[in-house]
Design a protein around this motif. Sequence first.
Motif, PDB file in Angstrom:
ATOM      1  N   ALA A  16      47.877  38.460  49.598  1.00 55.58           N
ATOM      2  CA  ALA A  16      48.495  37.977  48.354  1.00 55.58           C
ATOM      3  C   ALA A  16      47.508  37.130  47.556  1.00 55.58           C
ATOM      4  O   ALA A  16      47.355  37.323  46.347  1.00 55.58           O
ATOM      5  CB  ALA A  16      49.758  37.176  48.674  1.00 55.58           C
ATOM      6  N   LYS A  17      46.814  36.214  48.216  1.00 55.38           N
ATOM      7  CA  LYS A  17      45.839  35.366  47.528  1.00 55.38           C
ATOM      8  C   LYS A  17      44.721  36.204  46.927  1.00 55.38           C
ATOM      9  O   LYS A  17      44.280  35.949  45.802  1.00 55.38           O
ATOM     10  CB  LYS A  17      45.251  34.341  48.498  1.00 55.38           C
ATOM     11  N   THR A  18      44.252  37.194  47.656  1.00 55.22           N
ATOM     12  CA  THR A  18      43.183  38.062  47.159  1.00 55.22           C
ATOM     13  C   THR A  18      43.637  38.815  45.915  1.00 55.22           C
ATOM     14  O   THR A  18      42.905  38.893  44.928  1.00 55.22           O
ATOM     15  CB  THR A  18      42.733  39.053  48.257  1.00 55.22           C
ATOM     16  N   LEU A  19      44.843  39.363  45.949  1.00 59.55           N
ATOM     17  CA  LEU A  19      45.360  40.097  44.792  1.00 59.55           C
ATOM     18  C   LEU A  19      45.517  39.183  43.574  1.00 59.55           C
ATOM     19  O   LEU A  19      45.115  39.535  42.470  1.00 59.55           O
ATOM     20  CB  LEU A  19      46.690  40.771  45.130  1.00 59.55           C
ATOM     21  N   ILE A  20      46.083  38.018  43.792  1.00 57.40           N
ATOM     22  CA  ILE A  20      46.303  37.090  42.685  1.00 57.40           C
ATOM     23  C   ILE A  20      44.978  36.643  42.082  1.00 57.40           C
ATOM     24  O   ILE A  20      44.811  36.641  40.862  1.00 57.40           O
ATOM     25  CB  ILE A  20      47.144  35.878  43.149  1.00 57.40           C
ATOM     26  N   SER A  21      44.021  36.280  42.922  1.00 61.09           N
ATOM     27  CA  SER A  21      42.745  35.784  42.393  1.00 61.09           C
ATOM     28  C   SER A  21      41.896  36.904  41.793  1.00 61.09           C
ATOM     29  O   SER A  21      41.173  36.680  40.820  1.00 61.09           O
ATOM     30  CB  SER A  21      41.964  35.031  43.470  1.00 61.09           C
ATOM     31  N   SER A  22      41.974  38.105  42.335  1.00 61.22           N
ATOM     32  CA  SER A  22      41.180  39.223  41.830  1.00 61.22           C
ATOM     33  C   SER A  22      41.689  39.742  40.493  1.00 61.22           C
ATOM     34  O   SER A  22      40.927  40.342  39.738  1.00 61.22           O
ATOM     35  CB  SER A  22      41.170  40.374  42.838  1.00 61.22           C
ATOM     36  N   PHE A  23      42.961  39.535  40.218  1.00 58.52           N
ATOM     37  CA  PHE A  23      43.556  40.097  39.003  1.00 58.52           C
ATOM     38  C   PHE A  23      44.228  39.022  38.150  1.00 58.52           C
ATOM     39  O   PHE A  23      45.273  39.253  37.560  1.00 58.52           O
ATOM     40  CB  PHE A  23      44.524  41.224  39.371  1.00 58.52           C
ATOM     41  N   LYS A  24      43.585  37.867  38.102  1.00 51.98           N
ATOM     42  CA  LYS A  24      44.074  36.767  37.260  1.00 51.98           C
ATOM     43  C   LYS A  24      44.191  37.261  35.822  1.00 51.98           C
ATOM     44  O   LYS A  24      43.322  37.933  35.307  1.00 51.98           O
ATOM     45  CB  LYS A  24      43.101  35.607  37.331  1.00 51.98           C
TER      46      LYS A  24
END
Length: 140
Positions: A16-24
């Motif tokens: 979840a953190k990776t998705l959120i940070s990668s697609f800010k």
Amino acid sequence: MEPIVIDSINELPMVAKTLISSFKGKRLFAFQGAMGAGKTTLIKEICKQLHVIDVVSSPTFAIVNEYTTTTGDFVYHFDFYRIKTIEEAYDFGYEEYFFGKGICLIEWPEVIEELIPEDTVMIKIELLSSGSRKFSVETF
């Protein structure tokens, strides 16, 4: 983005953190996968990371659940599994959500494929024979 493979549900916060940070800055996220692949479970974790204050649950019968974050932002959680015709999506006003403000998390996007905007982040979840889950991401 390279696929992410996890062996345990305990690794979902990292996904979840990776998705959120990668697609800010992205607002539309679509989740594909077989029944039981973990779409709703991942969405619950994403909502937790976004600081949603409401109870997050599958909107299977409601089609869309609206959540609020601690900062007053909106997150919309869709489940199109039970949609029988594309007109049903028009009837509840999908455009206001997809082209408005707030983050849209969409389960079963293939049911309304022709309505999914081009700037949607597509996340495919595969349950591997080992019991691991593979998350593949495509952007348009």
